[in-house]
Design a protein around this motif. Structure first.
Motif, short mmCIF file in Angstrom:
data_model
loop_
_atom_site.label_atom_id
_atom_site.label_comp_id
_atom_site.label_asym_id
_atom_site.label_seq_id
_atom_site.Cartn_x
_atom_site.Cartn_y
_atom_site.Cartn_z
N PRO A 137 66.99 57.16 134.07
CA PRO A 137 68.33 57.67 133.74
C PRO A 137 69.36 56.56 133.57
N PHE A 138 69.26 55.53 134.42
CA PHE A 138 70.22 54.43 134.31
C PHE A 138 69.96 53.60 133.06
N GLY A 139 68.69 53.36 132.76
CA GLY A 139 68.35 52.61 131.55
C GLY A 139 68.89 53.30 130.31
N ILE A 140 68.65 54.59 130.23
CA ILE A 140 69.12 55.36 129.07
C ILE A 140 70.65 55.36 129.02
N SER A 141 71.28 55.51 130.18
CA SER A 141 72.75 55.53 130.24
C SER A 141 73.34 54.23 129.71
N PHE A 142 72.74 53.10 130.09
CA PHE A 142 73.25 51.81 129.60
C PHE A 142 73.12 51.71 128.09
N PHE A 143 71.97 52.14 127.54
CA PHE A 143 71.78 52.10 126.09
C PHE A 143 72.81 52.98 125.40
N VAL A 144 72.97 54.22 125.91
CA VAL A 144 73.88 55.18 125.28
C VAL A 144 75.32 54.66 125.32
N LEU A 145 75.71 54.11 126.47
CA LEU A 145 77.08 53.59 126.59
C LEU A 145 77.32 52.44 125.63
N GLU A 146 76.34 51.57 125.46
CA GLU A 146 76.50 50.45 124.54
C GLU A 146 76.63 50.95 123.11
N ILE A 147 75.86 51.99 122.77
CA ILE A 147 75.93 52.54 121.41
C ILE A 147 77.28 53.23 121.20
N LEU A 148 77.73 53.98 122.19
CA LEU A 148 79.01 54.70 122.05
C LEU A 148 80.19 53.73 122.05
N ASN A 149 80.01 52.59 122.72
CA ASN A 149 81.13 51.68 122.96
C ASN A 149 81.15 50.50 121.98
N ARG A 150 80.70 50.75 120.75
CA ARG A 150 80.66 49.67 119.76
C ARG A 150 82.05 49.11 119.49
N SER A 151 83.06 50.00 119.62
CA SER A 151 84.43 49.56 119.33
C SER A 151 85.17 49.15 120.60
N HIS A 152 84.42 48.95 121.68
CA HIS A 152 84.98 48.43 122.94
C HIS A 152 86.19 49.23 123.43
N GLN A 153 85.99 50.53 123.59
CA GLN A 153 87.07 51.38 124.11
C GLN A 153 87.18 51.17 125.62
N PRO A 154 88.41 51.01 126.12
CA PRO A 154 88.61 50.67 127.53
C PRO A 154 87.96 51.66 128.50
N HIS A 155 88.07 52.95 128.23
CA HIS A 155 87.55 53.91 129.22
C HIS A 155 86.02 53.86 129.28
N LEU A 156 85.38 53.61 128.14
CA LEU A 156 83.91 53.50 128.15
C LEU A 156 83.47 52.21 128.83
N MET A 157 84.27 51.16 128.61
CA MET A 157 83.94 49.89 129.26
C MET A 157 84.05 50.03 130.78
N LEU A 158 85.06 50.78 131.21
CA LEU A 158 85.26 51.01 132.64
C LEU A 158 84.06 51.76 133.25
N ILE A 159 83.59 52.77 132.51
CA ILE A 159 82.43 53.54 132.99
C ILE A 159 81.22 52.63 133.12
N GLU A 160 81.02 51.80 132.10
CA GLU A 160 79.87 50.91 132.08
C GLU A 160 79.94 49.89 133.22
N ILE A 161 81.15 49.36 133.41
CA ILE A 161 81.32 48.35 134.47
C ILE A 161 81.01 48.95 135.84
N TRP A 162 81.46 50.18 136.07
CA TRP A 162 81.23 50.80 137.38
C TRP A 162 79.83 51.38 137.51
N LEU A 163 79.18 51.64 136.39
CA LEU A 163 77.80 52.13 136.45
C LEU A 163 76.87 51.06 137.00
N MET A 164 77.17 49.81 136.66
CA MET A 164 76.29 48.69 137.06
C MET A 164 76.02 48.64 138.55
N PRO A 165 77.09 48.53 139.40
CA PRO A 165 76.80 48.41 140.82
C PRO A 165 76.10 49.64 141.39
#
Lengths: 192, 105
Positions: A137-165
């Motif tokens: 689930p985490f692997g897929i989430s990282f891929f999906v977030l990267e695909i959705l966040n191609r335009s570097h939207q702040p809220h998606l970046m925040l989700i991705e940053i907090w998903l890591m830890p």
């Protein structure tokens, strides 16, 4: 000794003893949780201090595992490319990752050298190891977030940053519990 | 009804390896380069006394090598599968597979 031993499980826990020491991953996740709000990933001094503390934590955790569970000299190095024991699986996984990355880069404009994409590869790769489905689930989430966040939207970046830890913390705890449950001498004495 | 005569079809089972405690020890050692006493105890669930006895039997049979060293004033016992042990355990599993196939046929 219990009347029935799951030899397959014992073999698995032994072969993966180093990588199942999930408390090391938990320490990494906790370090990131501390680092992110204080800007530790941007400030070299804070980052260095946190890395030193992480190194000390990893050493201490290693001592704990050795004293509690014992010592094993593994055949497989800790940094082995994911895919389990099977060479064919590793080759197929590598090909799949390369294909996915090329498609994502060419047609979706994804930055494949980003931490999120790399973590997607790492976490998905760990899923190929037996019994470690919880990485998927985490692997897929990282891929999906990267695909959705191609335009570097702040809220998606925040989700991705907090998903890591939290990805490191949850999978680390799961790895540790998997090891505890796989070793009959430990699981019969209660959780380590 | 007469039971089928399977004796000539059954492969010989190595009784040293076949004993559950020793089989568990050899399974652990075949999955790593070496393991210490504490890990063997945790992975097999054997008591200290029983584990010592089984390790001695395996060493006498030439299937494992045992190394003892003093670390921080404590004796650390480490076991490794010998070349003969690796060969014999592989043969044992081949025989067990043949046995399983024989009963299925």
């Amino acid at each position: 000794m219990s009347t029935t031993l799951d030899l397959d499980r014992i073999r698995f826990a032994t072969a993966n003893f180093l990588s199942l020491q999930g408390l090391r991953q938990v320490a990494l996740g906790v370090m990131l949780v501390v680092a992110i709000p204080v800007g530790g990933l941007d400030n070299i001094w804070v980052f260095t201090l946190l890395m030193v503390l992480l190194g000390i934590a990893w050493w201490r955790i290693g001592v704990y595992y050795e004293h509690r569970f014992g010592r094993v000299a593994a055949r497989k190095p800790l940094w082995a490319w994911p895919g389990g024991e099977s060479l064919l699986k590793r080759i197929l996984f590598t090909i799949a990752v390369l294909l996915l990355s090329v498609v994502a880069m060419k047609f979706l404009g994804v930055t494949i050298l980003s931490p999120g994409w790399m973590l997607g590869i790492l976490f998905t790769g760990w899923t190929l190891e037996p019994r470690r489905w919880y990485y998927l689930p985490f692997g897929i989430s990282f891929f999906v977030l990267e695909i959705l966040n191609r335009s570097h939207q702040p809220h998606l970046m925040l989700i991705e940053i907090w998903l890591m830890p939290f990805a490191f913390i949850i999978t680390g705890i799961a790895d540790h519990l998997l090891m505890v449950r796989s070793l009959p001498g430990v699981s019969s004495n209660g959780a380590a | 009804m007469a039971l089928p005569d399977l004796d000539h079809k059954l492969p010989a089972i190595d009784r040293i390896i076949h004993e559950p405690a020793r089989l568990a020890i050899l399974t652990v050692l075949s999955a790593c380069r070496e393991a210490d006493f504490l890990f063997l105890q945790n992975s097999t669930g054997l008591s200290k006394g029983n584990l010592s006895v089984q390790l001695t039997k395996l060493e006498e049979a030439g299937l494992i090598r045992i190394r003892k060293e003093i670390v921080a004033k404590k004796t650390r016992t480490t076991a490794t599968l010998s070349a003969r042990g690796a060969k014999d355990i592989a043969t044992y599993w081949k025989h067990m597979d043949k046995l399983r196939q024989g009963f299925r046929a």
